[in-house]
Design a protein around this motif. Structure first.
Motif, short mmCIF file in Angstrom:
data_model
loop_
_atom_site.label_atom_id
_atom_site.label_comp_id
_atom_site.label_asym_id
_atom_site.label_seq_id
_atom_site.Cartn_x
_atom_site.Cartn_y
_atom_site.Cartn_z
N LEU A 339 0.83 -1.21 0.00
CA LEU A 339 0.00 0.00 0.00
C LEU A 339 0.86 1.26 0.00
CD1 LEU A 339 -2.84 -0.99 2.51
CD2 LEU A 339 -3.09 -0.58 0.06
N LYS A 340 1.94 1.25 0.82
CA LYS A 340 2.84 2.40 0.89
C LYS A 340 3.54 2.62 -0.45
CE LYS A 340 4.30 2.74 5.69
NZ LYS A 340 5.33 2.32 6.63
N ALA A 341 4.04 1.53 -1.05
CA ALA A 341 4.78 1.63 -2.31
C ALA A 341 3.90 2.18 -3.42
CB ALA A 341 5.35 0.27 -2.69
N VAL A 342 2.67 1.66 -3.52
CA VAL A 342 1.74 2.10 -4.58
C VAL A 342 1.40 3.58 -4.37
CG1 VAL A 342 -0.61 1.83 -5.49
CG2 VAL A 342 0.80 -0.19 -5.04
N SER A 343 1.19 3.97 -3.13
CA SER A 343 0.87 5.36 -2.82
C SER A 343 2.03 6.28 -3.25
CB SER A 343 0.62 5.48 -1.31
OG SER A 343 0.62 6.81 -0.92
N MET A 344 3.28 5.85 -2.99
CA MET A 344 4.45 6.66 -3.39
C MET A 344 4.53 6.80 -4.90
SD MET A 344 7.52 5.43 -0.87
CE MET A 344 8.78 6.34 -1.74
N ILE A 345 4.29 5.70 -5.61
CA ILE A 345 4.37 5.72 -7.09
C ILE A 345 3.28 6.61 -7.66
CG2 ILE A 345 4.13 4.30 -9.18
CD1 ILE A 345 5.33 1.94 -7.41
N GLU A 346 2.06 6.42 -7.17
CA GLU A 346 0.91 7.14 -7.74
C GLU A 346 0.95 8.64 -7.45
OE1 GLU A 346 -1.38 6.00 -9.76
OE2 GLU A 346 -0.63 3.95 -9.72
N SER A 347 1.63 9.03 -6.37
CA SER A 347 1.60 10.46 -5.99
C SER A 347 2.89 11.17 -6.39
CB SER A 347 1.39 10.58 -4.48
OG SER A 347 2.48 9.96 -3.81
N SER A 348 3.69 10.58 -7.29
CA SER A 348 4.96 11.22 -7.66
C SER A 348 5.30 10.94 -9.11
CB SER A 348 6.09 10.69 -6.77
OG SER A 348 6.37 9.34 -7.12
N ALA A 349 6.44 11.49 -9.53
CA ALA A 349 6.90 11.30 -10.92
C ALA A 349 7.40 9.88 -11.16
CB ALA A 349 8.01 12.30 -11.22
N LYS A 351 5.80 7.33 -11.31
CA LYS A 351 4.84 6.66 -12.18
C LYS A 351 5.28 6.67 -13.65
CE LYS A 351 0.42 8.06 -12.44
NZ LYS A 351 -0.99 8.23 -12.02
N GLU A 352 6.07 7.70 -14.02
CA GLU A 352 6.52 7.84 -15.42
C GLU A 352 7.73 6.96 -15.72
OE1 GLU A 352 4.39 9.58 -17.15
OE2 GLU A 352 3.42 10.04 -15.23
N ASP A 353 8.43 6.47 -14.67
CA ASP A 353 9.64 5.66 -14.89
C ASP A 353 9.32 4.33 -15.54
OD1 ASP A 353 11.07 7.67 -13.74
OD2 ASP A 353 11.62 6.57 -11.92
N ARG A 354 10.24 3.86 -16.36
CA ARG A 354 10.07 2.52 -16.96
C ARG A 354 10.64 1.45 -16.05
NH1 ARG A 354 10.60 3.84 -23.45
NH2 ARG A 354 8.94 5.37 -23.34
N VAL A 355 11.60 1.83 -15.21
CA VAL A 355 12.12 0.92 -14.19
C VAL A 355 11.78 1.55 -12.84
CG1 VAL A 355 14.16 -0.28 -13.29
CG2 VAL A 355 14.03 0.28 -15.73
N LEU A 356 10.94 0.88 -12.06
CA LEU A 356 10.47 1.46 -10.80
C LEU A 356 11.48 1.18 -9.68
CD1 LEU A 356 6.72 0.46 -11.07
CD2 LEU A 356 7.64 2.77 -11.25
N VAL A 357 11.96 2.23 -9.04
CA VAL A 357 12.84 2.08 -7.88
C VAL A 357 12.16 2.83 -6.73
CG1 VAL A 357 15.13 2.53 -6.92
CG2 VAL A 357 14.89 1.99 -9.36
N GLU A 377 3.99 -6.91 -10.87
CA GLU A 377 2.73 -7.44 -11.40
C GLU A 377 1.73 -6.32 -11.67
OE1 GLU A 377 1.08 -10.41 -8.75
OE2 GLU A 377 2.99 -11.50 -8.81
N LYS A 378 1.64 -5.38 -10.76
CA LYS A 378 0.64 -4.30 -10.89
C LYS A 378 0.93 -3.40 -12.09
CE LYS A 378 -1.53 -0.46 -8.39
NZ LYS A 378 -2.92 -0.77 -8.74
N TYR A 379 2.21 -3.05 -12.28
CA TYR A 379 2.56 -2.07 -13.32
C TYR A 379 3.18 -2.69 -14.58
CZ TYR A 379 1.69 1.43 -9.69
OH TYR A 379 1.10 2.20 -8.72
N ASN A 380 3.47 -3.99 -14.52
CA ASN A 380 4.17 -4.67 -15.61
C ASN A 380 5.47 -3.94 -15.98
OD1 ASN A 380 4.07 -7.05 -17.32
ND2 ASN A 380 4.11 -5.62 -19.02
N LYS A 381 6.20 -3.53 -14.95
CA LYS A 381 7.50 -2.88 -15.13
C LYS A 381 8.50 -3.55 -14.19
CE LYS A 381 5.70 1.81 -16.01
NZ LYS A 381 5.65 3.19 -15.46
N PRO A 382 9.80 -3.54 -14.53
CA PRO A 382 10.79 -4.03 -13.56
C PRO A 382 10.67 -3.18 -12.30
CG PRO A 382 11.82 -3.51 -15.68
CD PRO A 382 10.42 -3.02 -15.75
N ALA A 383 10.74 -3.82 -11.13
CA ALA A 383 10.56 -3.07 -9.88
C ALA A 383 11.65 -3.44 -8.88
CB ALA A 383 9.19 -3.36 -9.28
#
Length: 588
Positions: A339-349, A351-357, A377-383
């Protein structure tokens, strides 16, 4: 957005059906798995240990066996150094159980995930030296331990490395591979290793070595059974491709596990309510594995190993109960982290990355890999999920097919203190100030395209509901065990009219539909995914009024194309056919 693709491989289906006495549907599923030659199909349909490759062809394996025999005969102390995940615990179990049976003076050490980190380290080598250990044998680690092996050799110890991880390399004119200077290095991924199957897990490599040792010591094949059971668990839990030799190891291993005499495994199945006769690769990967892993994540991996080594029912029950409790706690902590990780991704830039760190400072470092897997799994991106650990940042990554994570980390290696892994998963440590440059470097250097990030849904067979029978469902079970490289087949039917719609389950987390296809065949369909998203998609396509009509069992305009897996629903003694929805597309 998903891209639906129909596999359309060509072959002489009539000949395959006739030769192997199977249906056209099964023949198509086999061809879709790349099986067209008679011998390959035969091996797939009739897997047997006799068809595994000879361990003698693995580089340094007989050499390692000879060293072990000499040490056993001279009664010199041997220490196994394993790893804290299921594969590491299973490998340690295999070596300890087998070497003990062969009369060795043997003990084991498993690194602490938090204190020691991955693999053999100097602290473990010092401990072995002080304890008067003559020989160290690693399992599921060691291939990247160049300095550590050097130190052990300098201290006069014999070192055998058994591992399955990718061989470290440096880029010069071309790739130059770096091997530890051990007395024997057993890893099928070595360039000069002629062993034909390169995808074994660490436990399978350890098993191969013990198989040769047993033969040399004239120990009967029956004694291999407890080892084979654990190889099956490790192969599934380390997400190895369930093709070739791995398919044999898991399929036959499951047959053995259904009648296992291992007290610990029996207790673990019992505590988790697994009906032994229905044991499948799903239970290994999602129930047994996570419990064995929970010790290494939240306490010590030795808890999982001690469970496997339990000698009485009382001891096994106690240990299984403890591991199940740890796993339940781990699940709760994981959900909070996601939940924390998704919230960080959704509320910041991000989300635009192709490789999520994602840097989750307070996340328990042992959960980073699981959370990374769920984000992938959620974003179909390397995480990659990073977390604070002892004045360092540690992390774990999970990848997608189009992204070789190990090679990409190598390209950005200047930001990392230490890393290792596979194309699909990796672990790393770095300084806090390197987190942002590392993220930027991975994203600037990636060749991933938008196309690479669109999830591809590959359909095996368009199968109208009317062609589903119990016989067909039974026949499809021949393809088990399912897992990476041997996924569950995916069927599809289009333009299905929704007759009824309901949300069911204790937590209201299942959607149940009654659907009718264009030929008038009706069937129940269940969806276990994101129920809110499912209902939202219907509402967006047809309007809430039409969705409400379906809930009221009234005539409505809802139509869906579905991918599915067929199953039999048994309830109160009656059996009915149903489909389990995997993907859906509302039809305009």
């Amino acid at each position: 957005m998903e891209k639906w693709v129909l596999r359309n491989k060509k072959a002489d289906f009539e000949a395959i059906m006739k030769r192997h006495g199977i249906s056209e549907c099964l023949a198509r599923l086999l061809v879709n798995r790349g099986l067209t030659e008679e011998m390959d199909i035969d091996l797939y349909l009739n897997p047997d240990y006799q068809n595994t490759y000879s361990p003698y062809t693995m580089k340094d394996l007989t050499k390692a066996c000879k060293i072990l025999e000499d040490k056993i005969d001279s009664s010199l102390p041997i220490r196994i150094v394993g790893d804290y995940d299921v594969d590491g615990v299973s490998s340690t179990y295999i070596l300890y159980k087998a070497l003990t049976l062969c009369g060795a003076r043997v003990d084991y050490e498993i690194p602490d995930r938090i204190k020691d980190g991955y693999g053999i380290n100097e602290h473990i080598i010092d401990g072995a030296y002080e304890a008067g250990i003559d020989t160290i044998i690693t399992c599921d680690n060691g291939i990247a331990a160049l300095e550590q092996v050097k130190k052990a050799k300098r201290l006069g110890m014999t070192v055998i490395v058994t591992d399955h991880h990718d061989i470290p390399f440096v880029m010069e004119e071309e790739k130059r591979y770096l091997l530890p200077e051990a007395d024997a290095v057993v890893n099928p991924k070595q360039e000069e290793c002629p062993y034909p199957f390169k995808q074994l897990c660490g436990a399978a490599v350890a098993y191969k070595l013990m198989e040769v040792l047993y033969k040399s010591r004239q120990i009967g094949e029956a004694e291999l059974v407890p080892l084979r059971e654990v190889v099956a668990i490790a192969t599934v839990c380390d997400v190895m491709e369930l093709t070739g030799e791995n398919r044999i190891l898991v399929k036959k291993g499951l047959e053995l596990l259904r009648k296992t005499k291992n007290q610990g495994l029996r207790a673990l199945m019992e505590k988790n309510g697994i009906a032994v006769e229905n044991l499948s690769s799903y239970h290994l990967g999602f129930v047994i594995g996570p419990c064995l892993n929970a010790g290494g994540r939240l306490d010590t991996a030795k808890k999982g190993l001690r469970l496997l080594l339990s000698e009485s029912k009382e001891e096994a029950d106690k240990r299984a109960e403890e591991l199940k409790g740890l796993n339940d706690l781990r699940k709760q902590m994981t959900e909070e982290g996601i939940l924390k990780a998704v919230s960080m991704i959704e509320s910041s830039a991000l989300k635009e990355d192709r490789v999520l760190v994602v840097y989750l400072q307070d996340c328990h470092e042992s959960l980073a890999g699981i959370i990374a897997g769920r984000i992938r799994e959620k974003y179909n991106k390397p995480a990659i999920v990073l977390t604070s650990a002892h004045e360092m940042v540690k992390g774990s990554g999970r990848s997608i097919e189009k992204y070789n994570m190990y090679e990409e980390l190598t390209a950005s290696g200047k930001y990392l203190v230490k890393f290792g892994g596979h194309p699909m998963a990796a672990g790393m440590s770095l300084a806090f100030e390197s987190v942002e440059p590392f993220r930027i470097s991975l994203n600037n250097n990636t060749t991933l395209t938008e196309e690479d990030l669109i999830p591809k849904v590959v359909i095996d067979v368009v199968l109208p509901l009317g062609l589903i029978t119990e016989e067909l469902i039974e026949e499809i079970k021949i393809l088990e065990p399912f897992g990476k490289g041997n996924e569950k087949p995916l069927f599809a039917d289009r333009s299905l009219k929704v007759i009824k719609l309901a949300v069911i389950g204790k937590n209201k987390n299942v959607i149940k539909l009654l659907v009718r296809n264009q030929y008038g065949k009706e069937m129940d369909a269940l969806y276990f995914g994101d129920t809110e998203g499912f209902l939202e998609a219907l509402s967006d396509a047809y309007g809430q009024n039409e969705v409400d009509r379906a809930f009221q069992n009234r005539d409505n305009k809802l139509k869906l194309s579905l991918t599915y897996y067929p199953s039999v629903n048994e309830y109160n003694g009656s059996r009915s056919l149903q489909i389990i929805i995997q993907n859906y597309l509302p039809e305009k």
